[in-house]
Design an enzyme around this catalytic site. Sequence first.
Site, PDB file in Angstrom:
ATOM      1  N   LEU A  78       2.461   8.995  -5.151  1.00 16.19           N
ATOM      2  CA  LEU A  78       1.908   8.026  -4.191  1.00 16.19           C
ATOM      3  C   LEU A  78       0.597   8.516  -3.595  1.00 16.19           C
ATOM      4  O   LEU A  78      -0.030   7.809  -2.813  1.00 16.19           O
ATOM      5  CB  LEU A  78       2.921   7.774  -3.061  1.00 16.19           C
ATOM      6  CG  LEU A  78       4.371   7.509  -3.482  1.00 16.19           C
ATOM      7  CD1 LEU A  78       5.217   7.158  -2.258  1.00 16.19           C
ATOM      8  CD2 LEU A  78       4.449   6.362  -4.490  1.00 16.19           C
ATOM      9  N   ALA A  79       0.169   9.721  -3.952  1.00 16.97           N
ATOM     10  CA  ALA A  79      -1.078  10.255  -3.385  1.00 16.97           C
ATOM     11  C   ALA A  79      -2.258   9.505  -3.988  1.00 16.97           C
ATOM     12  O   ALA A  79      -2.311   9.290  -5.192  1.00 16.97           O
ATOM     13  CB  ALA A  79      -1.207  11.743  -3.710  1.00 16.97           C
ATOM     14  N   ALA A  80      -3.201   9.111  -3.142  1.00 14.27           N
ATOM     15  CA  ALA A  80      -4.402   8.439  -3.654  1.00 14.27           C
ATOM     16  C   ALA A  80      -5.456   8.339  -2.574  1.00 14.27           C
ATOM     17  O   ALA A  80      -5.148   8.437  -1.383  1.00 14.27           O
ATOM     18  CB  ALA A  80      -4.057   7.029  -4.136  1.00 14.27           C
ATOM     19  N   THR A 123      -1.268  -0.637  -9.218  1.00 14.23           N
ATOM     20  CA  THR A 123      -1.627  -1.608  -8.177  1.00 14.23           C
ATOM     21  C   THR A 123      -2.135  -2.942  -8.718  1.00 14.23           C
ATOM     22  O   THR A 123      -2.739  -2.998  -9.802  1.00 14.23           O
ATOM     23  CB  THR A 123      -2.729  -0.995  -7.271  1.00 14.23           C
ATOM     24  OG1 THR A 123      -3.419  -2.066  -6.590  1.00 14.23           O
ATOM     25  CG2 THR A 123      -3.774  -0.234  -8.068  1.00 14.23           C
ATOM     26  N   GLU A 125      -4.637  -4.312  -7.690  1.00 13.90           N
ATOM     27  CA  GLU A 125      -6.107  -4.241  -7.751  1.00 13.90           C
ATOM     28  C   GLU A 125      -6.587  -4.139  -9.202  1.00 13.90           C
ATOM     29  O   GLU A 125      -7.735  -4.436  -9.499  1.00 13.90           O
ATOM     30  CB  GLU A 125      -6.619  -3.034  -6.962  1.00 13.90           C
ATOM     31  CG  GLU A 125      -6.820  -3.287  -5.485  1.00 13.90           C
ATOM     32  CD  GLU A 125      -7.956  -4.257  -5.181  1.00 13.90           C
ATOM     33  OE1 GLU A 125      -9.093  -4.008  -5.603  1.00 13.90           O
ATOM     34  OE2 GLU A 125      -7.701  -5.278  -4.523  1.00 13.90           O
ATOM     35  N   TYR A 147     -12.063   2.066  -7.213  1.00  9.56           N
ATOM     36  CA  TYR A 147     -10.630   2.296  -6.986  1.00  9.56           C
ATOM     37  C   TYR A 147      -9.805   1.635  -8.091  1.00  9.56           C
ATOM     38  O   TYR A 147      -8.949   2.273  -8.713  1.00  9.56           O
ATOM     39  CB  TYR A 147     -10.234   1.732  -5.604  1.00  9.56           C
ATOM     40  CG  TYR A 147      -8.738   1.660  -5.392  1.00  9.56           C
ATOM     41  CD1 TYR A 147      -8.022   2.794  -4.991  1.00  9.56           C
ATOM     42  CD2 TYR A 147      -8.027   0.473  -5.589  1.00  9.56           C
ATOM     43  CE1 TYR A 147      -6.647   2.734  -4.809  1.00  9.56           C
ATOM     44  CE2 TYR A 147      -6.656   0.418  -5.404  1.00  9.56           C
ATOM     45  CZ  TYR A 147      -5.978   1.550  -5.012  1.00  9.56           C
ATOM     46  OH  TYR A 147      -4.613   1.484  -4.839  1.00  9.56           O
ATOM     47  N   LYS A 151      -7.488   3.474 -10.910  1.00  7.14           N
ATOM     48  CA  LYS A 151      -6.051   3.178 -10.983  1.00  7.14           C
ATOM     49  C   LYS A 151      -5.668   2.666 -12.377  1.00  7.14           C
ATOM     50  O   LYS A 151      -4.545   2.878 -12.829  1.00  7.14           O
ATOM     51  CB  LYS A 151      -5.665   2.165  -9.910  1.00  7.14           C
ATOM     52  CG  LYS A 151      -5.498   2.783  -8.530  1.00  7.14           C
ATOM     53  CD  LYS A 151      -4.202   3.586  -8.466  1.00  7.14           C
ATOM     54  CE  LYS A 151      -3.887   4.101  -7.088  1.00  7.14           C
ATOM     55  NZ  LYS A 151      -2.600   4.816  -7.035  1.00  7.14           N
TER      56      LYS A 151
HETATM   57  N1  GDD Z   1      -9.985  -3.695   5.223  1.00  3.98           N
HETATM   58  C1  GDD Z   1     -10.546  -4.868   5.568  1.00  3.98           C
HETATM   59  N2  GDD Z   1     -11.183  -4.999   6.773  1.00  3.98           N
HETATM   60  N3  GDD Z   1     -10.442  -5.893   4.697  1.00  3.98           N
HETATM   61  C2  GDD Z   1     -10.977  -7.090   5.068  1.00  3.98           C
HETATM   62  C3  GDD Z   1     -11.623  -7.278   6.291  1.00  3.98           C
HETATM   63  C4  GDD Z   1     -11.735  -6.172   7.190  1.00  3.98           C
HETATM   64  O1  GDD Z   1     -12.294  -6.266   8.271  1.00  3.98           O
HETATM   65  N4  GDD Z   1     -12.011  -8.573   6.354  1.00  3.98           N
HETATM   66  C5  GDD Z   1     -11.627  -9.161   5.228  1.00  3.98           C
HETATM   67  N5  GDD Z   1     -10.995  -8.274   4.430  1.00  3.98           N
HETATM   68  C6  GDD Z   1     -10.455  -8.531   3.093  1.00  3.98           C
HETATM   69  C7  GDD Z   1     -10.922  -7.559   2.024  1.00  3.98           C
HETATM   70  O2  GDD Z   1     -12.240  -7.889   1.581  1.00  3.98           O
HETATM   71  C8  GDD Z   1      -9.843  -7.795   0.965  1.00  3.98           C
HETATM   72  O3  GDD Z   1     -10.157  -8.930   0.192  1.00  3.98           O
HETATM   73  C9  GDD Z   1      -8.590  -8.106   1.797  1.00  3.98           C
HETATM   74  O4  GDD Z   1      -9.045  -8.375   3.115  1.00  3.98           O
HETATM   75  C10 GDD Z   1      -7.553  -7.005   1.836  1.00  3.98           C
HETATM   76  O5  GDD Z   1      -8.178  -5.796   2.124  1.00  3.98           O
HETATM   77  P1  GDD Z   1      -7.338  -4.450   2.446  1.00  3.98           P
HETATM   78  O6  GDD Z   1      -6.325  -4.719   3.494  1.00  3.98           O
HETATM   79  O7  GDD Z   1      -8.326  -3.372   2.718  1.00  3.98           O
HETATM   80  O8  GDD Z   1      -6.501  -4.196   1.114  1.00  3.98           O
HETATM   81  P2  GDD Z   1      -6.897  -4.310  -0.434  1.00  3.98           P
HETATM   82  O9  GDD Z   1      -6.297  -5.575  -0.959  1.00  3.98           O
HETATM   83  O10 GDD Z   1      -8.340  -4.073  -0.657  1.00  3.98           O
HETATM   84  O11 GDD Z   1      -6.127  -3.057  -1.051  1.00  3.98           O
HETATM   85  C11 GDD Z   1      -4.782  -2.746  -0.673  1.00  3.98           C
HETATM   86  O12 GDD Z   1      -3.877  -3.328  -1.580  1.00  3.98           O
HETATM   87  C12 GDD Z   1      -3.935  -2.835  -2.921  1.00  3.98           C
HETATM   88  C13 GDD Z   1      -2.879  -3.593  -3.739  1.00  3.98           C
HETATM   89  O13 GDD Z   1      -3.426  -4.795  -4.179  1.00  3.98           O
HETATM   90  C14 GDD Z   1      -4.658  -1.223  -0.656  1.00  3.98           C
HETATM   91  O14 GDD Z   1      -3.394  -0.878  -0.110  1.00  3.98           O
HETATM   92  C15 GDD Z   1      -4.752  -0.642  -2.033  1.00  3.98           C
HETATM   93  O15 GDD Z   1      -4.515   0.762  -2.000  1.00  3.98           O
HETATM   94  C16 GDD Z   1      -3.702  -1.334  -2.927  1.00  3.98           C
HETATM   95  O16 GDD Z   1      -3.771  -0.831  -4.232  1.00  3.98           O
END
Ligand code: GDD
Length: 344
Positions: A78-80, A123, A125, A147, A151
């Site tokens: 789970l490290a990343a 993931t 992603e 990322y 992955k």
């Molecule tokens: N972080 C963040 N902050 N995201 C934002 C914001 C903000 O202020 N505003 C909008 N977003 C949008 C991002 O552009 C993205 O489309 C979505 O919200 C989710 O962002 P995150 O919560 O940062 O998660 P993620 O989807 O990029 O990645 C997470 O999920 C993946 C699984 O699909 C992480 O946990 C990854 O490690 C994981 O693999």
Amino acid sequence: MKNALITGINGQDGSYLAELLLSKGYTVYGILRRKSVVDYGNVAHIKDKIKFIYADMTDVVSLINAMRISQADEVYNLAAQSFVATSWEQPIATTEIDAVGVTNMLEAIRLINPKCRFYQASTSEMFGKVQAIPQDENTPFYPRSPYGVSKLYGYWITKNYRESFGLYTCNGILFNHEGERRGKEFVTRKITDTVARIKLGCQDCLELGNLNAKRDWGHSKDYVRAMYLMLQQDEPDDYVVATGETRTVRDFAKIAFEKVGMNVEFSGEGVDEIGTDTATGKVVVKVNPDFFRPAEVELLIGNPKKAEEKLGWKREISFDQMVERMVSTDLALVSREIKLAGSL
Ligand code: GDD
């Protein structure tokens, strides 16, 4: 009884998985990276029950050592470097940890105990610019960030070591999973923490990036059960873990505000879009382009059918319950912070 080794044990998923494995009688070993101040993170409350080993995903020698010490029957990787936005600022570190690090761990397993079972945190992603809706185990990949690209390497090397050396290795293709222990850089926890601050009067406005991005959000506590189940089967395989529901970032924010009794209506478009508290007329959500990404994943929605049918996995925490838990936890945490500041 079995021994498990968890990399990334002090993160959100590591902590829920450690609790699950301890409840099943496992001896749990966890990898920590050395820092000037010891950081137990999300496992501080169970730190006496875990055997910690200092190691690093980029140092294969330290992983071989971790395998020797733990005599692990199961390794959960789970490290990343898990924050997508940071992967554009640190593409090399992201690759070394999230891609090459997986090979390091697999080589350590191959050398010390090739019978050891291996879970790789893959993931959604990797689907990135999605090629099908919903996404399942057969959907082609199209990563959109350093990322996602790293992955994807981790995914393929995990599959390759299964096919090349007969190792029991599984990829869990997990869609977004959140919860009370989520880091505040991720959008869900950023929202619930800020909503709590706005409700308690210590912040005015929530600034977000792309409000239109859609995600399939489940609770981490449910998703770690799927990781465990993957390593208990007769044959290794890869599984999508998701809810099958998708919502925009805007929806998430609106629902989080509802949980503290605020009705927020959105108006305007693009960078001019705002969210207004209908009771007071105050603007409580703004768009800040600093949070936009160089390339965006616009829509994720997974099909968990295979995991449900083959693993018997089922999620127990609904979307609504998850937001409720996150908001109420943040209200309590922020209240405590305010009281503490007042007593200084
Ligand atoms: N972080 C963040 N902050 N995201 C934002 C914001 C903000 O202020 N505003 C909008 N977003 C949008 C991002 O552009 C993205 O489309 C979505 O919200 C989710 O962002 P995150 O919560 O940062 O998660 P993620 O989807 O990029 O990645 C997470 O999920 C993946 C699984 O699909 C992480 O946990 C990854 O490690 C994981 O693999």
